[in-house]
Design a protein around this motif. Structure first.
Motif, PDB file in Angstrom:
ATOM      1  N   ALA A  39      10.649  68.557   8.762  1.00 43.10           N
ATOM      2  CA  ALA A  39      10.234  69.921   8.419  1.00 43.10           C
ATOM      3  C   ALA A  39      10.977  70.938   9.290  1.00 43.10           C
ATOM      4  O   ALA A  39      11.384  71.997   8.800  1.00 43.10           O
ATOM      5  N   LEU A  40      11.160  70.611  10.559  1.00 45.48           N
ATOM      6  CA  LEU A  40      11.918  71.480  11.462  1.00 45.48           C
ATOM      7  C   LEU A  40      13.330  71.685  10.931  1.00 45.48           C
ATOM      8  O   LEU A  40      13.837  72.811  10.876  1.00 45.48           O
ATOM      9  N   THR A  41      13.962  70.616  10.513  1.00 45.09           N
ATOM     10  CA  THR A  41      15.318  70.697   9.973  1.00 45.09           C
ATOM     11  C   THR A  41      15.342  71.565   8.717  1.00 45.09           C
ATOM     12  O   THR A  41      16.240  72.393   8.547  1.00 45.09           O
ATOM     13  N   ALA A  42      14.346  71.404   7.860  1.00 42.95           N
ATOM     14  CA  ALA A  42      14.281  72.198   6.630  1.00 42.95           C
ATOM     15  C   ALA A  42      14.095  73.686   6.936  1.00 42.95           C
ATOM     16  O   ALA A  42      14.738  74.541   6.318  1.00 42.95           O
ATOM     17  N   VAL A  43      13.231  73.997   7.902  1.00 44.58           N
ATOM     18  CA  VAL A  43      13.012  75.395   8.285  1.00 44.58           C
ATOM     19  C   VAL A  43      14.295  75.982   8.859  1.00 44.58           C
ATOM     20  O   VAL A  43      14.688  77.103   8.521  1.00 44.58           O
ATOM     21  N   ARG A  44      14.962  75.224   9.712  1.00 46.20           N
ATOM     22  CA  ARG A  44      16.238  75.682  10.288  1.00 46.20           C
ATOM     23  C   ARG A  44      17.286  75.909   9.214  1.00 46.20           C
ATOM     24  O   ARG A  44      18.033  76.876   9.266  1.00 46.20           O
ATOM     25  N   LEU A  50      16.547  82.045  12.946  1.00 42.81           N
ATOM     26  CA  LEU A  50      15.259  82.082  13.653  1.00 42.81           C
ATOM     27  C   LEU A  50      15.426  81.672  15.113  1.00 42.81           C
ATOM     28  O   LEU A  50      16.041  80.654  15.416  1.00 42.81           O
ATOM     29  N   ASP A  51      14.855  82.487  15.999  1.00 45.43           N
ATOM     30  CA  ASP A  51      14.819  82.141  17.419  1.00 45.43           C
ATOM     31  C   ASP A  51      13.666  81.182  17.666  1.00 45.43           C
ATOM     32  O   ASP A  51      12.890  80.870  16.762  1.00 45.43           O
ATOM     33  N   GLU A  52      13.513  80.762  18.923  1.00 43.46           N
ATOM     34  CA  GLU A  52      12.539  79.720  19.261  1.00 43.46           C
ATOM     35  C   GLU A  52      11.119  80.041  18.817  1.00 43.46           C
ATOM     36  O   GLU A  52      10.487  79.235  18.124  1.00 43.46           O
ATOM     37  N   GLU A  53      10.594  81.187  19.214  1.00 42.63           N
ATOM     38  CA  GLU A  53       9.186  81.487  18.903  1.00 42.63           C
ATOM     39  C   GLU A  53       8.937  81.626  17.399  1.00 42.63           C
ATOM     40  O   GLU A  53       8.011  80.996  16.872  1.00 42.63           O
ATOM     41  N   PRO A  54       9.744  82.404  16.670  1.00 39.76           N
ATOM     42  CA  PRO A  54       9.531  82.459  15.217  1.00 39.76           C
ATOM     43  C   PRO A  54       9.727  81.103  14.531  1.00 39.76           C
ATOM     44  O   PRO A  54       9.037  80.784  13.563  1.00 39.76           O
ATOM     45  N   LEU A  55      10.661  80.303  15.047  1.00 40.69           N
ATOM     46  CA  LEU A  55      10.890  78.972  14.489  1.00 40.69           C
ATOM     47  C   LEU A  55       9.648  78.108  14.670  1.00 40.69           C
ATOM     48  O   LEU A  55       9.206  77.437  13.737  1.00 40.69           O
ATOM     49  N   LEU A  56       9.078  78.126  15.870  1.00 40.21           N
ATOM     50  CA  LEU A  56       7.860  77.341  16.123  1.00 40.21           C
ATOM     51  C   LEU A  56       6.695  77.823  15.272  1.00 40.21           C
ATOM     52  O   LEU A  56       5.916  77.013  14.761  1.00 40.21           O
ATOM     53  N   LEU A  57       6.560  79.136  15.107  1.00 35.69           N
ATOM     54  CA  LEU A  57       5.480  79.671  14.276  1.00 35.69           C
ATOM     55  C   LEU A  57       5.653  79.262  12.817  1.00 35.69           C
ATOM     56  O   LEU A  57       4.691  78.882  12.147  1.00 35.69           O
ATOM     57  N   GLU A  58       6.883  79.334  12.313  1.00 35.18           N
ATOM     58  CA  GLU A  58       7.138  78.925  10.933  1.00 35.18           C
ATOM     59  C   GLU A  58       6.883  77.432  10.756  1.00 35.18           C
ATOM     60  O   GLU A  58       6.311  77.005   9.756  1.00 35.18           O
ATOM     61  N   LEU A  59       7.305  76.636  11.721  1.00 29.48           N
ATOM     62  CA  LEU A  59       7.056  75.198  11.656  1.00 29.48           C
ATOM     63  C   LEU A  59       5.554  74.911  11.672  1.00 29.48           C
ATOM     64  O   LEU A  59       5.075  74.047  10.933  1.00 29.48           O
ATOM     65  N   ASN A  61       3.260  76.930  10.510  1.00 25.37           N
ATOM     66  CA  ASN A  61       2.768  77.333   9.187  1.00 25.37           C
ATOM     67  C   ASN A  61       3.082  76.280   8.130  1.00 25.37           C
ATOM     68  O   ASN A  61       2.242  75.951   7.304  1.00 25.37           O
ATOM     69  N   VAL A  62       4.288  75.761   8.160  1.00 25.60           N
ATOM     70  CA  VAL A  62       4.726  74.783   7.159  1.00 25.60           C
ATOM     71  C   VAL A  62       3.962  73.472   7.287  1.00 25.60           C
ATOM     72  O   VAL A  62       3.591  72.859   6.287  1.00 25.60           O
ATOM     73  N   THR A  63       3.722  73.039   8.513  1.00 28.04           N
ATOM     74  CA  THR A  63       3.077  71.736   8.729  1.00 28.04           C
ATOM     75  C   THR A  63       1.560  71.812   8.832  1.00 28.04           C
ATOM     76  O   THR A  63       0.890  70.787   8.736  1.00 28.04           O
ATOM     77  N   GLY A  64       1.027  73.002   9.068  1.00 27.36           N
ATOM     78  CA  GLY A  64      -0.411  73.141   9.268  1.00 27.36           C
ATOM     79  C   GLY A  64      -0.860  72.702  10.649  1.00 27.36           C
ATOM     80  O   GLY A  64      -2.047  72.517  10.899  1.00 27.36           O
ATOM     81  N   LEU A  65       0.087  72.550  11.567  1.00 29.88           N
ATOM     82  CA  LEU A  65      -0.212  72.150  12.938  1.00 29.88           C
ATOM     83  C   LEU A  65      -0.268  73.367  13.849  1.00 29.88           C
ATOM     84  O   LEU A  65       0.338  74.393  13.555  1.00 29.88           O
ATOM     85  N   THR A  66      -0.967  73.218  14.951  1.00 26.30           N
ATOM     86  CA  THR A  66      -0.968  74.286  15.940  1.00 26.30           C
ATOM     87  C   THR A  66       0.354  74.263  16.710  1.00 26.30           C
ATOM     88  O   THR A  66       1.029  73.220  16.741  1.00 26.30           O
ATOM     89  N   LEU A  74       7.685  67.756  19.380  1.00 28.71           N
ATOM     90  CA  LEU A  74       9.054  68.069  19.799  1.00 28.71           C
ATOM     91  C   LEU A  74       9.384  67.473  21.158  1.00 28.71           C
ATOM     92  O   LEU A  74      10.521  67.056  21.399  1.00 28.71           O
ATOM     93  N   ARG A  75       8.398  67.377  22.026  1.00 25.74           N
ATOM     94  CA  ARG A  75       8.624  66.744  23.332  1.00 25.74           C
ATOM     95  C   ARG A  75       8.940  65.260  23.147  1.00 25.74           C
ATOM     96  O   ARG A  75       9.832  64.706  23.789  1.00 25.74           O
ATOM     97  N   TYR A  76       8.200  64.597  22.246  1.00 29.22           N
ATOM     98  CA  TYR A  76       8.471  63.185  21.972  1.00 29.22           C
ATOM     99  C   TYR A  76       9.865  63.028  21.359  1.00 29.22           C
ATOM    100  O   TYR A  76      10.622  62.146  21.742  1.00 29.22           O
TER     101      TYR A  76
END
Length: 114
Positions: A39-44, A50-59, A61-66, A74-76
């Motif tokens: 999903a991250l790749t698709a959003v990118r 998209l910079d880091e914060e908007p990218l994380l927010l969009e991700l 939204n797309v995944t339904g995760l906090t 992403l750490r894993y």
């Protein structure tokens, strides 16, 4: 199992699940790590600016995760990118093969003109 236990200890929130293609890393109570990374790749790909914060927010939204859950994933992935990239490639291959089989089946089922 020992390696998985060590990884889960190192990455709180990550668990390992069995499946038809083997055991895989997943977010506890959530999707597999590879799904979030895909999903991250698709959003990118959709919005490379998209910079880091908007990218994380969009991700999120797309995944339904906090954002915190996305951070765990992403750490894993940062620690084990080869494992996740391999899983994504394997799933892509399986999907392509299934699509080819479906197309062949549809061709067999089509009515032929005499």
């Amino acid at each position: 199992f020992i390696d998985e236990a060590l990884r889960a200890y190192e990455h709180p929130g990550i668990v390992f699940r069995p499946g038809p293609t083997g055991r895989r890393a997943a977010l506890s109570g959530g999707p597999d790590v590879w799904e979030v990374v895909a999903a991250l790749t698709a959003v990118r790909d959709e919005d490379p600016a998209l910079d880091e914060e908007p990218l994380l927010l969009e991700l999120s939204n797309v995944t339904g995760l906090t954002p915190a859950q996305v951070g765990v994933v992403l750490r894993y992935y940062a620690a084990y990118p080869e494992e996740i990239d391999e899983r994504i490639a394997l799933n892509r291959e399986v999907a392509d093969r299934e699509e080819q089989l479906w197309a062949a089946q549809q061709k067999l089922l089509r009515k032929r003109k005499p």
